[in-house]
Write a protein that holds these residues in place. Structure first.
Motif, PDB file in Angstrom:
ATOM      1  N   ARG A 157     -10.323  -6.644  -5.636  1.00 45.26           N
ATOM      2  CA  ARG A 157     -10.831  -5.896  -4.490  1.00 45.26           C
ATOM      3  C   ARG A 157     -10.943  -6.770  -3.237  1.00 45.26           C
ATOM      4  N   ASP A 158     -11.441  -7.975  -3.383  1.00 47.60           N
ATOM      5  CA  ASP A 158     -11.614  -8.844  -2.224  1.00 47.60           C
ATOM      6  C   ASP A 158     -10.277  -9.276  -1.635  1.00 47.60           C
ATOM      7  N   ASP A 159      -9.270  -9.462  -2.483  1.00 46.81           N
ATOM      8  CA  ASP A 159      -7.939  -9.810  -1.973  1.00 46.81           C
ATOM      9  C   ASP A 159      -7.382  -8.681  -1.122  1.00 46.81           C
ATOM     10  N   LEU A 160      -7.488  -7.447  -1.624  1.00 51.04           N
ATOM     11  CA  LEU A 160      -6.984  -6.315  -0.848  1.00 51.04           C
ATOM     12  C   LEU A 160      -7.752  -6.174   0.465  1.00 51.04           C
ATOM     13  N   SER A 161      -9.052  -6.344   0.406  1.00 54.05           N
ATOM     14  CA  SER A 161      -9.841  -6.267   1.635  1.00 54.05           C
ATOM     15  C   SER A 161      -9.363  -7.293   2.651  1.00 54.05           C
ATOM     16  N   ARG A 162      -9.051  -8.490   2.198  1.00 54.26           N
ATOM     17  CA  ARG A 162      -8.547  -9.516   3.115  1.00 54.26           C
ATOM     18  C   ARG A 162      -7.191  -9.125   3.699  1.00 54.26           C
ATOM     19  N   TYR A 163      -6.307  -8.530   2.889  1.00 53.93           N
ATOM     20  CA  TYR A 163      -5.007  -8.099   3.406  1.00 53.93           C
ATOM     21  C   TYR A 163      -5.169  -7.036   4.493  1.00 53.93           C
ATOM     22  N   TYR A 164      -6.058  -6.064   4.260  1.00 54.41           N
ATOM     23  CA  TYR A 164      -6.278  -5.016   5.260  1.00 54.41           C
ATOM     24  C   TYR A 164      -6.779  -5.625   6.572  1.00 54.41           C
ATOM     25  N   ARG A 165      -7.736  -6.524   6.464  1.00 52.29           N
ATOM     26  CA  ARG A 165      -8.357  -7.082   7.657  1.00 52.29           C
ATOM     27  C   ARG A 165      -7.421  -8.051   8.379  1.00 52.29           C
ATOM     28  N   GLY A 214       9.635  -3.724   7.201  1.00 52.82           N
ATOM     29  CA  GLY A 214       9.113  -4.591   6.165  1.00 52.82           C
ATOM     30  C   GLY A 214       9.487  -6.042   6.375  1.00 52.82           C
ATOM     31  N   ASP A 215       8.755  -6.900   5.704  1.00 56.76           N
ATOM     32  CA  ASP A 215       9.012  -8.343   5.747  1.00 56.76           C
ATOM     33  C   ASP A 215       8.503  -8.920   4.443  1.00 56.76           C
ATOM     34  N   GLY A 216       9.414  -9.305   3.566  1.00 59.58           N
ATOM     35  CA  GLY A 216       9.004  -9.839   2.275  1.00 59.58           C
ATOM     36  C   GLY A 216       9.365  -8.898   1.150  1.00 59.58           C
ATOM     37  N   ASP A 217       8.417  -8.669   0.247  1.00 61.48           N
ATOM     38  CA  ASP A 217       8.640  -7.910  -0.984  1.00 61.48           C
ATOM     39  C   ASP A 217       8.003  -6.527  -0.853  1.00 61.48           C
ATOM     40  N   ILE A 218       8.792  -5.494  -0.989  1.00 56.98           N
ATOM     41  CA  ILE A 218       8.283  -4.122  -0.866  1.00 56.98           C
ATOM     42  C   ILE A 218       7.226  -3.812  -1.916  1.00 56.98           C
ATOM     43  N   ASN A 219       7.237  -4.543  -3.039  1.00 53.32           N
ATOM     44  CA  ASN A 219       6.261  -4.307  -4.105  1.00 53.32           C
ATOM     45  C   ASN A 219       5.019  -5.193  -3.998  1.00 53.32           C
ATOM     46  N   SER A 220       4.944  -6.004  -2.956  1.00 53.52           N
ATOM     47  CA  SER A 220       3.774  -6.843  -2.729  1.00 53.52           C
ATOM     48  C   SER A 220       2.726  -6.069  -1.938  1.00 53.52           C
ATOM     49  N   ASP A 221       1.483  -6.056  -2.410  1.00 55.53           N
ATOM     50  CA  ASP A 221       0.425  -5.387  -1.661  1.00 55.53           C
ATOM     51  C   ASP A 221       0.310  -5.968  -0.251  1.00 55.53           C
ATOM     52  N   ARG A 222       0.266  -7.262  -0.138  1.00 54.14           N
ATOM     53  CA  ARG A 222       0.099  -7.891   1.167  1.00 54.14           C
ATOM     54  C   ARG A 222       1.238  -7.530   2.103  1.00 54.14           C
ATOM     55  N   ASP A 223       2.480  -7.677   1.628  1.00 51.13           N
ATOM     56  CA  ASP A 223       3.634  -7.417   2.490  1.00 51.13           C
ATOM     57  C   ASP A 223       3.714  -5.939   2.856  1.00 51.13           C
ATOM     58  N   ALA A 224       3.405  -5.065   1.907  1.00 50.58           N
ATOM     59  CA  ALA A 224       3.483  -3.626   2.174  1.00 50.58           C
ATOM     60  C   ALA A 224       2.390  -3.181   3.143  1.00 50.58           C
ATOM     61  N   ILE A 225       1.193  -3.756   3.025  1.00 53.51           N
ATOM     62  CA  ILE A 225       0.109  -3.419   3.948  1.00 53.51           C
ATOM     63  C   ILE A 225       0.474  -3.864   5.362  1.00 53.51           C
ATOM     64  N   ARG A 226       1.046  -5.041   5.503  1.00 56.06           N
ATOM     65  CA  ARG A 226       1.485  -5.506   6.821  1.00 56.06           C
ATOM     66  C   ARG A 226       2.558  -4.582   7.384  1.00 56.06           C
ATOM     67  N   ALA A 227       3.489  -4.157   6.546  1.00 53.07           N
ATOM     68  CA  ALA A 227       4.558  -3.269   7.009  1.00 53.07           C
ATOM     69  C   ALA A 227       3.986  -1.924   7.451  1.00 53.07           C
ATOM     70  N   ALA A 228       3.006  -1.416   6.720  1.00 53.22           N
ATOM     71  CA  ALA A 228       2.383  -0.151   7.118  1.00 53.22           C
ATOM     72  C   ALA A 228       1.706  -0.293   8.473  1.00 53.22           C
ATOM     73  N   ALA A 229       1.012  -1.405   8.682  1.00 49.31           N
ATOM     74  CA  ALA A 229       0.371  -1.634   9.977  1.00 49.31           C
ATOM     75  C   ALA A 229       1.409  -1.741  11.086  1.00 49.31           C
ATOM     76  N   GLY A 274     -16.456   1.982  -3.744  1.00 46.20           N
ATOM     77  CA  GLY A 274     -16.270   3.140  -4.606  1.00 46.20           C
ATOM     78  C   GLY A 274     -14.821   3.544  -4.729  1.00 46.20           C
ATOM     79  N   TYR A 275     -14.129   3.643  -3.590  1.00 45.52           N
ATOM     80  CA  TYR A 275     -12.733   4.070  -3.606  1.00 45.52           C
ATOM     81  C   TYR A 275     -11.867   3.140  -4.457  1.00 45.52           C
ATOM     82  N   TYR A 276     -12.209   1.870  -4.471  1.00 41.62           N
ATOM     83  CA  TYR A 276     -11.427   0.920  -5.261  1.00 41.62           C
ATOM     84  C   TYR A 276     -11.422   1.291  -6.744  1.00 41.62           C
TER      85      TYR A 276
END
Length: 297
Positions: A157-165, A214-229, A274-276
């Motif tokens: 959860r904390d890793d995903l939160s860091r990627y979003y932020r 996209g930039d990197g791996d489409i299956n990576s949470d970090r890379d996909a979150i950056r691409a969405a942003a 909760g959503y996590y």
């Protein structure tokens, strides 16, 4: 960006919990006074070698409006309580999800249930209920379970939160909107597979869109979150977040639902806890089926 229906329509978790396809191991959890569920009260000071608390069965939403309102109260408060952690937090997040699924399946209960809630959680509960109902309305049930999906544990959860932020800092898109898209698309990366329209990865990009944003791996949470942003920014967000979300998925119900979850998290970041914990359900013509971690392996 891609399909108006597809993976989203398949994974949304909207039918009643009492269908014949519900996992047979589930047992009904009573209203919040039930002693079998975890307590939201702080635990006593642990001994040097604490004994792990046995886990209860997975939660099941109540079958009457009064009990459902009580479950919503206890779940919403528990996910915001920082003394509730680990397996207990996951259990309450799952319960939270189930209550709104049940409410979406019984719309005639909506007004009475929401009116019974205390004022401190009513706004968040209303947003969750309405988002769930909007997404339920987009679902076209299939006759079979998916054969190309795997369900995995999400990243921490904390890793995903860091990627979003980090993506918010880089692109200016509010972190809560990125978390909300991640939640709606793949339950924060729990689903591994390709949608019927060909969308891929935890943020569900079509290959051509990924090639551009996209930039990197489409299956990576970090890379996909950056691409969405990056994609939302290119389409007018954050100034016109609704328009950018509509480009992401051309459904006004999708836009409303993503916005509702995002605004709950923006008003209270602890809502993310909760959503996590929300799980993957697959709506079939025979009912709603939980796809647990390990499905498809």
């Amino acid at each position: 960006m891609r399909r108006a229906a597809g993976l989203l329509a398949a994974i949304v978790v909207w039918s009643a919990c009492t269908t014949s396809s519900a996992p047979p191991t589930q047992s009904v959890v009573a209203v919040p006074t039930d002693s079998s569920r975890p307590s939201t009260s702080p635990s006593p000071t642990p001994s040097a070698e604490p004994t792990p608390t046995p886990r209860p069965e997975p939660p099941v939403a109540a079958s009457d409006p009064d009990a459902l309102a009580s479950q919503i109260v206890v779940a919403e408060r528990a996910v915001r309580d920082h003394t509730v952690v680990g397996a207990d937090l996951a259990w309450f997040g799952h319960l939270q999800q189930l209550t709104y699924r049940r409410l979406a399946a019984r719309p005639e209960w909506r007004d009475a249930v929401l009116a019974a809630l205390p004022s401190d959680i009513r706004a968040a509960a209303t947003a969750n209920a309405d988002a769930t109902a909007d997404l339920r309305a987009t679902v076209v049930p299939g006759s079979n379970l998916p054969t190309t999906w795997r369900i995995v544990e999400p990243a921490p959860r904390d890793d995903l939160s860091r990627y979003y932020r980090d993506a918010e800092t880089e692109f200016g898109i509010p972190w809560s909107y990125l978390a909300s898209i991640h939640l709606v698309e793949t339950r924060m990366g729990r689903i591994r597979g390709i949608s019927v329209a060909g969308a891929q990865g935890p943020m569900q990009f079509m290959p051509a869109t990924w090639a551009r944003y996209g930039d990197g791996d489409i299956n990576s949470d970090r890379d996909a979150i950056r691409a969405a942003a990056r994609y939302l920014k290119a389409n007018g967000a954050p100034e016109n977040i609704a328009g950018a979300l509509f480009r992401y998925n051309q459904s006004q119900r999708y836009v409303r639902a993503v916005t509702a979850y995002a605004e709950v998290m923006r008003a209270d970041p602890d809502a993310y806890r909760g959503y996590y914990g929300w799980q993957v359900y697959y709506l079939t013509t025979s009912g709603d089926v939980l796809l647990p971690v390990g499905y498809g392996r």
